[in-house]
Scaffold this motif. Sequence first.
Motif, mmCIF file in Angstrom:
data_model
loop_
_atom_site.group_PDB
_atom_site.id
_atom_site.type_symbol
_atom_site.label_atom_id
_atom_site.label_comp_id
_atom_site.label_asym_id
_atom_site.label_seq_id
_atom_site.Cartn_x
_atom_site.Cartn_y
_atom_site.Cartn_z
ATOM 1 N N GLY A 178 12.929 -0.577 -5.843
ATOM 2 C CA GLY A 178 13.235 -0.935 -4.465
ATOM 3 C C GLY A 178 12.232 -1.920 -3.903
ATOM 4 O O GLY A 178 11.233 -2.272 -4.534
ATOM 5 N N THR A 179 12.508 -2.354 -2.689
ATOM 6 C CA THR A 179 11.637 -3.334 -2.030
ATOM 7 C C THR A 179 11.077 -2.770 -0.730
ATOM 8 O O THR A 179 10.899 -3.481 0.244
ATOM 9 C CB THR A 179 12.411 -4.619 -1.743
ATOM 10 N N GLY A 180 10.815 -1.478 -0.736
ATOM 11 C CA GLY A 180 10.296 -0.833 0.467
ATOM 12 C C GLY A 180 8.919 -0.249 0.249
ATOM 13 O O GLY A 180 8.208 -0.586 -0.703
ATOM 14 N N GLY A 181 8.535 0.650 1.127
ATOM 15 C CA GLY A 181 7.238 1.304 1.051
ATOM 16 C C GLY A 181 7.290 2.636 1.754
ATOM 17 O O GLY A 181 8.336 3.056 2.264
ATOM 18 N N LEU A 182 6.158 3.332 1.804
ATOM 19 C CA LEU A 182 6.101 4.642 2.425
ATOM 20 C C LEU A 182 4.696 4.855 2.981
ATOM 21 O O LEU A 182 3.709 4.681 2.263
ATOM 22 C CB LEU A 182 6.430 5.745 1.411
ATOM 23 N N ALA A 183 4.626 5.223 4.259
ATOM 24 C CA ALA A 183 3.352 5.558 4.894
ATOM 25 C C ALA A 183 3.289 7.060 5.082
ATOM 26 O O ALA A 183 4.229 7.674 5.598
ATOM 27 C CB ALA A 183 3.230 4.849 6.239
ATOM 28 N N PHE A 184 2.186 7.663 4.675
ATOM 29 C CA PHE A 184 2.013 9.099 4.833
ATOM 30 C C PHE A 184 0.517 9.391 4.852
ATOM 31 O O PHE A 184 -0.325 8.484 4.808
ATOM 32 C CB PHE A 184 2.724 9.882 3.728
ATOM 33 N N GLY A 185 0.179 10.683 4.923
ATOM 34 C CA GLY A 185 -1.218 11.067 4.953
ATOM 35 C C GLY A 185 -1.618 11.665 6.287
ATOM 36 O O GLY A 185 -0.814 11.797 7.214
ATOM 37 N N THR A 186 -2.885 12.043 6.367
ATOM 38 C CA THR A 186 -3.447 12.644 7.572
ATOM 39 C C THR A 186 -4.270 11.603 8.321
ATOM 40 O O THR A 186 -4.442 10.470 7.863
ATOM 41 C CB THR A 186 -4.317 13.849 7.196
ATOM 42 N N ARG A 187 -4.799 12.015 9.478
ATOM 43 C CA ARG A 187 -5.603 11.082 10.256
ATOM 44 C C ARG A 187 -6.879 10.689 9.507
ATOM 45 O O ARG A 187 -7.356 9.567 9.642
ATOM 46 C CB ARG A 187 -5.948 11.720 11.605
ATOM 47 N N ARG A 188 -7.418 11.616 8.732
ATOM 48 C CA ARG A 188 -8.647 11.315 8.006
ATOM 49 C C ARG A 188 -8.386 10.505 6.735
ATOM 50 O O ARG A 188 -9.250 9.746 6.301
ATOM 51 C CB ARG A 188 -9.362 12.627 7.637
ATOM 52 N N ARG A 189 -7.226 10.699 6.128
ATOM 53 C CA ARG A 189 -6.933 10.019 4.869
ATOM 54 C C ARG A 189 -5.528 9.437 4.936
ATOM 55 O O ARG A 189 -4.547 10.166 4.883
ATOM 56 C CB ARG A 189 -7.030 11.015 3.711
ATOM 57 N N ARG A 190 -5.443 8.108 5.072
ATOM 58 C CA ARG A 190 -4.148 7.434 5.200
ATOM 59 C C ARG A 190 -3.752 6.827 3.864
ATOM 60 O O ARG A 190 -4.580 6.333 3.109
ATOM 61 C CB ARG A 190 -4.235 6.329 6.257
ATOM 62 N N TYR A 191 -2.443 6.852 3.626
ATOM 63 C CA TYR A 191 -1.899 6.260 2.412
ATOM 64 C C TYR A 191 -0.739 5.344 2.773
ATOM 65 O O TYR A 191 0.028 5.632 3.712
ATOM 66 C CB TYR A 191 -1.382 7.333 1.444
ATOM 67 N N VAL A 192 -0.589 4.260 1.990
ATOM 68 C CA VAL A 192 0.595 3.414 2.042
ATOM 69 C C VAL A 192 1.011 3.143 0.603
ATOM 70 O O VAL A 192 0.213 2.611 -0.192
ATOM 71 C CB VAL A 192 0.338 2.093 2.777
ATOM 72 N N SER A 193 2.246 3.543 0.284
ATOM 73 C CA SER A 193 2.792 3.317 -1.056
ATOM 74 C C SER A 193 3.699 2.094 -1.038
ATOM 75 O O SER A 193 4.521 1.933 -0.116
ATOM 76 C CB SER A 193 3.573 4.553 -1.504
ATOM 77 N N LEU A 194 3.555 1.231 -2.044
ATOM 78 C CA LEU A 194 4.384 0.027 -2.181
ATOM 79 C C LEU A 194 5.237 0.167 -3.423
ATOM 80 O O LEU A 194 4.737 0.532 -4.505
ATOM 81 C CB LEU A 194 3.502 -1.217 -2.289
ATOM 82 N N ASP A 195 6.547 -0.107 -3.296
ATOM 83 C CA ASP A 195 7.431 -0.112 -4.459
ATOM 84 C C ASP A 195 7.086 -1.279 -5.376
ATOM 85 O O ASP A 195 6.654 -2.349 -4.913
ATOM 86 C CB ASP A 195 8.894 -0.218 -4.023
ATOM 87 N N ALA A 196 7.334 -1.050 -6.655
ATOM 88 C CA ALA A 196 7.062 -2.127 -7.617
ATOM 89 C C ALA A 196 7.919 -3.350 -7.324
ATOM 90 O O ALA A 196 7.473 -4.494 -7.472
ATOM 91 C CB ALA A 196 7.306 -1.624 -9.043
ATOM 92 N N GLY A 197 9.154 -3.095 -6.863
ATOM 93 C CA GLY A 197 10.029 -4.227 -6.550
ATOM 94 C C GLY A 197 9.538 -5.033 -5.364
ATOM 95 O O GLY A 197 9.829 -6.228 -5.243
#
Length: 947
Positions: A178-197
């Motif tokens: 896909g060509t999207g992403g995902l934001a998740f995590g807590t206030r202390r530890r933030r994550y952003v995942s990027l699709d390979a596409g």
Amino acid sequence: MSVADAGTAPAASPDTADARQRVADIPSGTGMRFLLLVAAVLATSTVIFTWAYLASPGRAQFFHDTIDTCDKRYPDMRMKAATTTEFLERQAPAEREWARCVVPAFQDEAAWVGVQLAAETGLAGVLYALHPWWLRRRRGLVTFDVDNPALAAELRRLCTDVGLDREPAWLLAPFSTGTGGLAFGTRRRRYVSLDAGLLTRWTTDRPAFRAVVLHELAHHRHGDAGRTYATIAVWWAFVAAAVVPYLLFLVHPWLLTRPLSWSPASLVMDWGLKLRVLVALAILTVAVYLIRNAVLRVRETYADAAAAAAAGPDSALARVLGAHREPAVPAWRAPLRTHPTVAQRLAVVADPAGLARTGGWEMFAAGLTGALLAVNLGNLVPNLFAPSVLTGDALICLPVVALLVGLLTIAVWHATARPGPRPWLRRWSLPVALVAGFVAGTPLSLVMSAIGYPLVNWAQPVSLGLLLAGALTVTGYLLSASRSLPDPSGRARRAVLVTAVVAVFPWFLIWFGARGTGMDTALIIGDRPVPGGDIGWYAALAHWTRLLYVPLTELENDSFILPGLALLWAVPAVLSGVWRRRPRPSGPAPIRWAFAVGVGAVAGLAVIGFGIAEPFLARELLPVAIRRTPANVTVDSPPFYAYVAENTYLSAAVVAQGVAAAVTAARSTRLRPSLALLASATTGTVAILGMFAFWTTARCLNVAGNPVRRCRPPWVPPSELSGVYLHPVLIRGVVVAVPATLIGAGLAAWHRRVRGGRAGVARHTARARRPRSAVATTVALGVVFVLVVSAAVVRIPAVYRAWVPADLTGPKCLTGTWVELDHRVDRDFGAAGKARFAGSGAVQTFGADGTAVLDYGSGVTESARLNGHRVQIAFLGHVTTRYRATDERIDYRDVSASGGYAVGVDGRVVGTYPLGTSFTPDQYTCINGYLHENGPGYQILLKRRRG
């Protein structure tokens, strides 16, 4: 870009920063919806866990044993009183003592419920803390080590553009095309995942890549990523810890006591109750689920607006969204979606101001949640503070008011700043939707469902009308404040929000306690005057000047009302800078604080003029026999002239407050509600201070026909002037001022439209710009504020007794010192006849060691009229005795006296005698710090001396 340049993230352009700030000024809608979700789950779970407590063998046995013991100890609580005296002396004390008796049972229940709520909260916390691990494991995410300096610099720049203070941890979904992403995590530890596409777009379509990454970063910028997964965690904790166990209890009521004794017959046992509860639980669960989905939907629109603003005019987000193809979904399934439609997202990208518009459904959900909190918690919390149920109600009403008024304030403020189409309909639909949600939430609560409360209850039209009128009044005040007060930093909005909560809370508390009890329709007309009841106009004046509305008397006894009302005009005065006076050649007209004070002062002086003229009119219209004050006046005596005249003056002050509010509203254009309240408060204050002129005139004219004419002002303690006269007059005046303000504003609008048009508005504005003394206005506002608040302060002792009542009956009640307020006794003088003597001032002290003292101090006098002569008995000294008290009776023994008494007739002493040593046993009752003693031929009312 060179490799060296790639290491530094360039600053955002000014246009990008401005656009980003405009979107950042719009509070994220996920916060409001998440708060509603938590409140709904809390209210519903409380009732579910309460019923689980009653299904627990050991706990339920203790609870029922405690209730049964208290029922047997106080049987009078179940026997309804036939008269008021019987209620005060028998049923009311029994009810209050029963409430004290059962407190341990409700405390045990509350402890159980608290543990279950803590467990449910802990489960939600664990699910929330584990969601990063779960997502990484489920999606196969790996750490993304950005080894391309240009890509790393671009990612840092995007973080700066969106307004993040620190860069998140970047993850990669290596197996996602896909060509999207995902934001998740807590206030202390933030994550952003990027699709390979998505990474392929870094080279093929860089604007689209930036739009997607900015969208994911915007979730962290608004705090929506954490609230999203907290929402999901709360939902699953609610289902697992509350809904599923409750359904098991409905299917198998003896699950904890006899787990293996289930039979199909248990399904139809109490099937009517189970059906009502199941319907309510299903509706509530669906409501919680819909609020959950609303949180998930609104987070996407806020992230879209922030991403588009951060990218500026070159944003490709609209193109990316437009390329997305979504299947057709029926309209009825729209609330079930966890993502908004493409059309909705494109509309927000084109006009981010739409985010600030709170719709009617959001306010309906807020009202429904507030009702669930109030009704469900109202079944448990007040019982913990018995017999002061008012304290428990306050602990419930305060968070409910903060929730409802807070959300209404934000919605109104945004509706004013960004009106959109049909602004008047959108603004005034907000309080209507809020009240509709509250009305709908009451029968849907599990408590009301269990007792068979109808889904539509038309038996409380007055209560519902008062609630709607209050919501509309608050909305009018908020609209006026949002239009007139400068708010560049949000300080004014926060101050107005807190002020509105403080002002509304005591009104809602009284309404909450009176709803459905019949008090909302309790209207009492004044008694017929004696003498003079046969004079038509005089009798009507006595009736209507003493008109009592029972909930209004509750307001008059509440010391929290006036400070809140005073803040409604004092806070806007401070925010608008009433003490500053600067020339304003253009712009909006200044706020007319001086005009409001002036109108109030003139109206108050008019009341004083009426008070001076009133004794002259009475002397001409009423014969002296009617104006004379009768002998031996008690609280139960019918109204007489002095009483009617005083009520007439106070009623004139109330009417004048309404007139002042109407005139002020008609002649002002900004902050009308605040100015009208200020004018009303000024009128009432001046009128009450002017009562000395009314009293002095009546004394000088000797209207009451007293034997001795006294032409001087009476001495009235400041506490009595403030608490007994000013406090109720100001509260009644507010009730009159609210509709008067609407009438004045409406008449002014009609006059400008019909007679003046825009020219009339221009002339009005020009007159409003005339310079006033800012110092004098500020001082006047300060004086009125201090006097208004002082009227509330002097009533704090009475309010304290209502919130923290004393022991009601039994020997514990007697211990302490009591002052006689009213002592009436029948005395026999043989051939001369009998007379009822009245006096006060003696002090009775009951010690914990069984010793009692009757102390006459420096002297106590009783008096009566016998055969046309005035007879007085003066007591001096003290009497000491031993006492023994049961629940209803005091017996005395070992009486010793020191002192005596003198009998006088028409001012001449005819004999002196020693104090007696014989005491008759007393029947007694204690109610809210008052002691009532009675026996054959005597009644004594005493008040506890504190300190």
